[in-house]
Design an enzyme around this catalytic site. Structure first.
Site, PDB file in Angstrom:
ATOM      1  N   SER A   1     -72.733 -35.491  95.960  1.00  0.00           N
ATOM      2  CA  SER A   1     -71.826 -36.377  95.227  1.00  0.00           C
ATOM      3  C   SER A   1     -72.470 -37.753  95.111  1.00  0.00           C
ATOM      4  CB  SER A   1     -70.500 -36.495  95.980  1.00  0.00           C
ATOM      5  OG  SER A   1     -69.753 -37.564  95.434  1.00  0.00           O
TER       6      SER A   1
ATOM      7  N   HIS B   1     -72.597 -33.527  91.593  1.00  0.00           N
ATOM      8  CA  HIS B   1     -71.143 -33.734  91.614  1.00  0.00           C
ATOM      9  C   HIS B   1     -70.830 -35.188  91.264  1.00  0.00           C
ATOM     10  CE1 HIS B   1     -67.070 -32.621  93.022  1.00  0.00           C
ATOM     11  NE2 HIS B   1     -67.005 -33.830  93.577  1.00  0.00           N
TER      12      HIS B   1
ATOM     13  N   ASP C   1     -67.804 -37.839  90.959  1.00  0.00           N
ATOM     14  CA  ASP C   1     -66.418 -38.131  91.329  1.00  0.00           C
ATOM     15  C   ASP C   1     -65.880 -39.244  90.441  1.00  0.00           C
ATOM     16  OD1 ASP C   1     -65.708 -36.429  93.588  1.00  0.00           O
ATOM     17  OD2 ASP C   1     -67.397 -37.394  94.591  1.00  0.00           O
TER      18      ASP C   1
ATOM     19  N   MET D   1     -62.720 -41.531  89.402  1.00  0.00           N
ATOM     20  CA  MET D   1     -61.450 -42.020  89.970  1.00  0.00           C
ATOM     21  C   MET D   1     -60.870 -43.111  89.083  1.00  0.00           C
ATOM     22  SD  MET D   1     -62.483 -42.189  93.990  1.00  0.00           S
ATOM     23  CE  MET D   1     -63.543 -40.932  94.731  1.00  0.00           C
TER      24      MET D   1
ATOM     25  N   HIS E   1     -65.587 -34.054  88.700  1.00  0.00           N
ATOM     26  CA  HIS E   1     -64.333 -33.945  89.445  1.00  0.00           C
ATOM     27  C   HIS E   1     -63.437 -35.096  89.018  1.00  0.00           C
ATOM     28  CE1 HIS E   1     -62.382 -34.151  93.756  1.00  0.00           C
ATOM     29  NE2 HIS E   1     -61.509 -33.852  92.815  1.00  0.00           N
TER      30      HIS E   1
ATOM     31  N   MET F   1     -60.372 -37.196  89.270  1.00  0.00           N
ATOM     32  CA  MET F   1     -59.235 -37.612  90.086  1.00  0.00           C
ATOM     33  C   MET F   1     -58.467 -38.635  89.261  1.00  0.00           C
ATOM     34  SD  MET F   1     -61.358 -37.704  93.632  1.00  0.00           S
ATOM     35  CE  MET F   1     -62.903 -37.611  92.727  1.00  0.00           C
TER      36      MET F   1
ATOM     37  N   MET G   1     -60.036 -29.455  98.546  1.00  0.00           N
ATOM     38  CA  MET G   1     -60.322 -30.772  99.128  1.00  0.00           C
ATOM     39  C   MET G   1     -60.083 -30.730 100.635  1.00  0.00           C
ATOM     40  SD  MET G   1     -61.244 -32.571  96.555  1.00  0.00           S
ATOM     41  CE  MET G   1     -61.516 -34.032  97.557  1.00  0.00           C
TER      42      MET G   1
ATOM     43  N   GLY H   1     -60.577 -40.098  97.309  1.00  0.00           N
ATOM     44  CA  GLY H   1     -60.607 -41.542  97.078  1.00  0.00           C
ATOM     45  C   GLY H   1     -61.880 -42.195  97.598  1.00  0.00           C
ATOM     46  N   PHE H   2     -62.435 -41.641  98.684  1.00  0.00           N
ATOM     47  CA  PHE H   2     -63.591 -42.292  99.301  1.00  0.00           C
ATOM     48  C   PHE H   2     -64.518 -41.259  99.910  1.00  0.00           C
ATOM     49  CE2 PHE H   2     -60.002 -45.107  99.331  1.00  0.00           C
ATOM     50  CZ  PHE H   2     -60.532 -46.278  98.809  1.00  0.00           C
TER      51      PHE H   2
ATOM     52  N   GLY I   1     -67.418 -40.310 102.853  1.00  0.00           N
ATOM     53  CA  GLY I   1     -67.639 -40.745 104.228  1.00  0.00           C
ATOM     54  C   GLY I   1     -66.461 -40.511 105.165  1.00  0.00           C
TER      55      GLY I   1
ATOM     56  N   ASP J   1     -64.808 -29.659  99.245  1.00  0.00           N
ATOM     57  CA  ASP J   1     -65.181 -31.043  98.944  1.00  0.00           C
ATOM     58  C   ASP J   1     -64.550 -32.012  99.939  1.00  0.00           C
ATOM     59  OD1 ASP J   1     -65.933 -33.419  97.804  1.00  0.00           O
ATOM     60  OD2 ASP J   1     -64.772 -33.178  95.968  1.00  0.00           O
ATOM     61  N   GLY J   2     -65.412 -32.704 100.705  1.00  0.00           N
ATOM     62  CA  GLY J   2     -64.932 -33.772 101.577  1.00  0.00           C
ATOM     63  C   GLY J   2     -65.334 -33.589 103.028  1.00  0.00           C
ATOM     64  N   GLY J   3     -66.192 -34.485 103.507  1.00  0.00           N
ATOM     65  CA  GLY J   3     -66.549 -34.474 104.928  1.00  0.00           C
ATOM     66  C   GLY J   3     -67.443 -33.325 105.355  1.00  0.00           C
TER      67      GLY J   3
ATOM     68  N   GLY K   1     -71.473 -35.735 100.021  1.00  0.00           N
ATOM     69  CA  GLY K   1     -71.779 -37.116  99.674  1.00  0.00           C
ATOM     70  C   GLY K   1     -72.626 -37.741 100.751  1.00  0.00           C
ATOM     71  N   SER K   2     -71.974 -38.206 101.822  1.00  0.00           N
ATOM     72  CA  SER K   2     -72.727 -38.912 102.859  1.00  0.00           C
ATOM     73  C   SER K   2     -73.732 -38.019 103.579  1.00  0.00           C
ATOM     74  CB  SER K   2     -71.792 -39.576 103.865  1.00  0.00           C
ATOM     75  OG  SER K   2     -70.520 -39.040 103.811  1.00  0.00           O
TER      76      SER K   2
HETATM   77  C1  DX5 Z   1     -63.624 -37.639  97.667  1.00  0.00           C
HETATM   78  C2  DX5 Z   1     -64.617 -37.031  96.722  1.00  0.00           C
HETATM   79  C3  DX5 Z   1     -65.734 -36.320  97.439  1.00  0.00           C
HETATM   80  C4  DX5 Z   1     -66.566 -37.235  98.307  1.00  0.00           C
HETATM   81  C5  DX5 Z   1     -67.609 -36.471  99.064  1.00  0.00           C
HETATM   82  O1  DX5 Z   1     -62.653 -38.308  96.940  1.00  0.00           O
HETATM   83  O2  DX5 Z   1     -63.986 -36.098  95.859  1.00  0.00           O
HETATM   84  O3  DX5 Z   1     -66.544 -35.624  96.505  1.00  0.00           O
HETATM   85  O4  DX5 Z   1     -67.189 -38.223  97.595  1.00  0.00           O
HETATM   86  O5  DX5 Z   1     -68.244 -37.348  99.963  1.00  0.00           O
HETATM   87  P1  DX5 Z   1     -68.392 -36.982 101.514  1.00  0.00           P
HETATM   88  O6  DX5 Z   1     -69.204 -35.704 101.543  1.00  0.00           O
HETATM   89  O7  DX5 Z   1     -69.074 -38.154 102.118  1.00  0.00           O
HETATM   90  O8  DX5 Z   1     -66.987 -36.734 102.017  1.00  0.00           O
HETATM   91 ZN    ZN Z   2     -65.333 -34.713  94.576  1.00  0.00          ZN
END
Ligand code: DX5
Ligand code: ZN
Length: 215
Positions: free
Chosen positions: A6, A31, A33, A35, A64, A66, A134, A139-140, A142, A172-174, A194-195
């Site tokens: 991401s 990916h 994101d 928003m 994606h 949002m 999810m 939203g963020f 990390g 998706d997420g963490g 992402g991170s």
């Molecule tokens: C959250 C996003 C994710 C996020 C993934 O709102 O949809 O795609 O950026 O980042 P990590 O892998 O750091 O959770």
């Molecule tokens: Zn995403």
């Protein structure tokens, strides 16, 4: 396991270079994101950024959305170069949006937030090409993965198998190297990272650590 870094977790001032770097490092998808500051409490990038990134990689762009009003942006993201577009099942009036995505010939995905029951996607399963489960509140980047959200995957798979329509499930997420085995064990086909990729000193190693998981 297919891995979609991401790019919101990358250096926003060097997105072209970041996309080239993950391509060389073995990513399967990119990916994006998107928003709107309304469906989620943050703002990121729009179709203009995708259009300018498109020539930097042969990989598919996985968008994606949002957004509270995803229908207003399908054409713009398709024209900018999206290969697949996920919208959220929590948004009202999905029917015309899914129809528009299909008419434009890109793959449609349906995303579910952590509190949303898996059964909410049932009415739409015949019309989407993948699901985006999810594992953080969007939203963020990390944030820490919410393990309970993975519990939706086995019943979703069972339900799809009973219907004879098995579409890929993306988490998706963490996602990180410590929880990837659990994610694979739950039955995910693809992950967003992402991170775990962009905060790592070696993108190739970071992607490989997720991709080569054994479930
Ligand atoms: C959250 C996003 C994710 C996020 C993934 O709102 O949809 O795609 O950026 O980042 P990590 O892998 O750091 O959770
Ligand atoms: Zn995403």
């Amino acid at each position: 396991m297919r891995v979609a870094p991401s790019i919101i977790a990358g250096d926003q001032a060097r997105l072209g270079a970041e996309v080239r770097a993950i391509t060389e490092a073995g990513a399967d998808l990119v990916h994006l994101d998107v928003m709107d500051g309304h469906f989620v409490p943050n703002l990121t990038l729009g179709p203009g950024v995708l259009k300018d990134l498109r020539p930097h990689t042969p990989l598919p762009f996985d968008v994606h959305l949002m957004l509270s009003n995803p229908g207003g942006f399908i054409d713009a993201f398709v024209e900018a170069g999206a290969s697949r577009i996920a919208i959220h099942v929590e948004v009202p009036d999905l029917d015309p949006v899914l129809r528009r995505i299909a008419e434009r010939g890109v793959q449609a995905g349906l995303a579910l937030n952590p509190p949303t029951p898996w059964q909410d996607v049932i009415p739409w399963l015949g019309r989407v090409d993948f699901l985006l489960v999810m594992t953080v509140h969007p939203g963020f980047y990390g944030q820490a993965l919410i393990p309970d959200a993975l519990d939706k995957i086995p019943p979703l798979k069972q339900h799809m198998d009973a219907l004879g329509r098995r579409i890929p499930i993306m988490v998706d997420g963490g996602v990180d190297p410590r929880n990837i085995a659990r994610i694979a064990g739950a039955g995910a086909d693809e992950v967003v990272a992402g991170s775990a990729v962009f905060r790592s000193p070696d993108y190739r190693e970071a992607i490989a650590a997720l991709r080569e998981v054994r479930s």
